[in-house]
Design an enzyme around this catalytic site. Structure first.
Site, PDB file in Angstrom:
ATOM      1  N   HIS A 156       0.840  -1.199   0.000  1.00 17.15           N
ATOM      2  CA  HIS A 156       0.000   0.000   0.000  1.00 17.15           C
ATOM      3  C   HIS A 156       0.871   1.244   0.000  1.00 17.15           C
ATOM      4  O   HIS A 156       1.779   1.386   0.822  1.00 17.15           O
ATOM      5  CB  HIS A 156      -0.922   0.020   1.214  1.00 17.15           C
ATOM      6  CG  HIS A 156      -1.751   1.269   1.301  1.00 17.15           C
ATOM      7  ND1 HIS A 156      -2.665   1.619   0.330  1.00 17.15           N
ATOM      8  CD2 HIS A 156      -1.757   2.287   2.212  1.00 17.15           C
ATOM      9  CE1 HIS A 156      -3.228   2.771   0.648  1.00 17.15           C
ATOM     10  NE2 HIS A 156      -2.696   3.205   1.779  1.00 17.15           N
ATOM     11  N   SER A 157       0.592   2.180  -0.917  1.00 14.48           N
ATOM     12  CA  SER A 157       1.284   3.458  -1.016  1.00 14.48           C
ATOM     13  C   SER A 157       2.783   3.204  -1.212  1.00 14.48           C
ATOM     14  O   SER A 157       3.166   2.578  -2.196  1.00 14.48           O
ATOM     15  CB  SER A 157       0.977   4.309   0.221  1.00 14.48           C
ATOM     16  OG  SER A 157       1.280   5.659  -0.011  1.00 14.48           O
ATOM     17  N   MET A 158       3.647   3.637  -0.295  1.00 15.60           N
ATOM     18  CA  MET A 158       5.056   3.302  -0.445  1.00 15.60           C
ATOM     19  C   MET A 158       5.248   1.806  -0.604  1.00 15.60           C
ATOM     20  O   MET A 158       6.110   1.344  -1.368  1.00 15.60           O
ATOM     21  CB  MET A 158       5.864   3.793   0.763  1.00 15.60           C
ATOM     22  CG  MET A 158       7.354   3.494   0.646  1.00 15.60           C
ATOM     23  SD  MET A 158       8.326   3.883   2.121  1.00 15.60           S
ATOM     24  CE  MET A 158       8.126   2.356   3.044  1.00 15.60           C
TER      25      MET A 158
ATOM     26  N   ALA B 162       3.532  -0.271  -2.168  1.00 18.54           N
ATOM     27  CA  ALA B 162       3.327  -0.718  -3.547  1.00 18.54           C
ATOM     28  C   ALA B 162       4.634  -0.652  -4.327  1.00 18.54           C
ATOM     29  O   ALA B 162       4.932  -1.537  -5.142  1.00 18.54           O
ATOM     30  CB  ALA B 162       2.257   0.131  -4.230  1.00 18.54           C
TER      31      ALA B 162
ATOM     32  N   SER C 265      -1.558  -0.866  -4.155  1.00 15.81           N
ATOM     33  CA  SER C 265      -2.674  -0.089  -3.612  1.00 15.81           C
ATOM     34  C   SER C 265      -2.261   1.354  -3.376  1.00 15.81           C
ATOM     35  O   SER C 265      -1.206   1.623  -2.786  1.00 15.81           O
ATOM     36  CB  SER C 265      -3.120  -0.734  -2.285  1.00 15.81           C
ATOM     37  OG  SER C 265      -3.991   0.109  -1.561  1.00 15.81           O
TER      38      SER C 265
END
Length: 248
Positions: free
Chosen positions: A88-90, A92, A112
């Site tokens: 998720h975010s970083m 990803a 994500s």
């Protein structure tokens, strides 16, 4: 496996392992509720990077290559089952870079709340007051941390290091992934649009899916039922296989 990197015991009856990477400043907390909600067939394995949670006194990485060089060997003991990556975010970015290097390759990669690799940024260069305002706008860091000078001073080095890692990351030019890739996002995420998430489809030669959920950048907190069903459906073909113990 070196237990610095993981939280909790492994699910003994799992047929697939989900290795999870959190957002900037995040660790295992985002994914801990998922362990109970996806068991017993899926072994949710949150990864704790240096600089957070019980590793808060270790210096965080500021370059993706340095992080992955240390991380990939640490993950190898987790590959005794068919496995997928979720970031998720970083996270990803980390999941994508790890997927390019791990062998055997993952059965699937979930990304994500983050645009494709190579998008630059300068927020890691902001002064502390401006940087805290950015973090407050995203909503992922508890206000008790951001509103306390002492706590903010404790957590800011890791957060700033993570932002530097993401905003200076330049992936090497390599072939696309050869496994399915699934992109996930919230419909009110201020960081990325569904159209931007769709560009992840260019980074795989296998199947690609895009799912948009109600919510902001942290739409996935607590694993909402609609997201849980999406994950289970995507992993169905993997969890139906017999578990494979040991590696060839």
């Amino acid at each position: 496996m070196n237990t610095r990197w993981t939280v909790g015991t492994r699910e003994p009856n799992a047929s697939v392992r989900m290795i999870c990477f959190a957002h900037a400043g995040g660790g295992s907390a985002l994914f801990l509720p998922w362990r109970r909600m996806l068991a017993p067939h899926i072994d949710v394995c949150p990864i704790v990077l240096p600089g957070r949670e019980r590793r808060i006194h270790e210096p965080p990485h500021t370059r993706m290559d340095d992080l992955v060089e240390e991380l990939v060997p640490a993950l190898e003991p987790l590959l005794d089952l068919p496995y997928v990556l979720f970031g998720h975010s970083m996270g990803a970015m980390v999941a994508y870079e790890v997927a390019r290097r791990l062998r055997p390759a993952p059965a699937m990669v979930f990304v994500s709340g983050r645009r494709v690799p190579g998008v630059t940024g300068v927020r890691h260069l902001l002064d502390d007051e401006e940087f805290l305002e950015v973090l407050k706008g995203l909503g992922g860091t508890p206000s008790t941390v951001l509103d306390s000078q002492d706590l903010a001073r404790l957590f800011l080095p890791c957060l700033r290091a993570d932002y530097r890692l993401v905003e200076t990351y330049r992936p090497a030019v390599t072939p696309p992934l050869s496994c399915p890739l699934v992109a996930l996002t919230g419909d009110a995420d201020p960081e990325v649009t569904p159209a931007q998430m769709a560009r992840w489809g260019d980074l795989t030669t296998d199947g690609f899916g895009l799912h948009v959920f109600p919510g902001d950048h942290f739409y996935l907190k607590g694993l909402p039922e609609v997201l849980r069903r999406t994950l289970l459906d995507a992993l169905g073909s993997i969890t139906d296989r017999p578990a494979i113990r040991g590696r060839s």
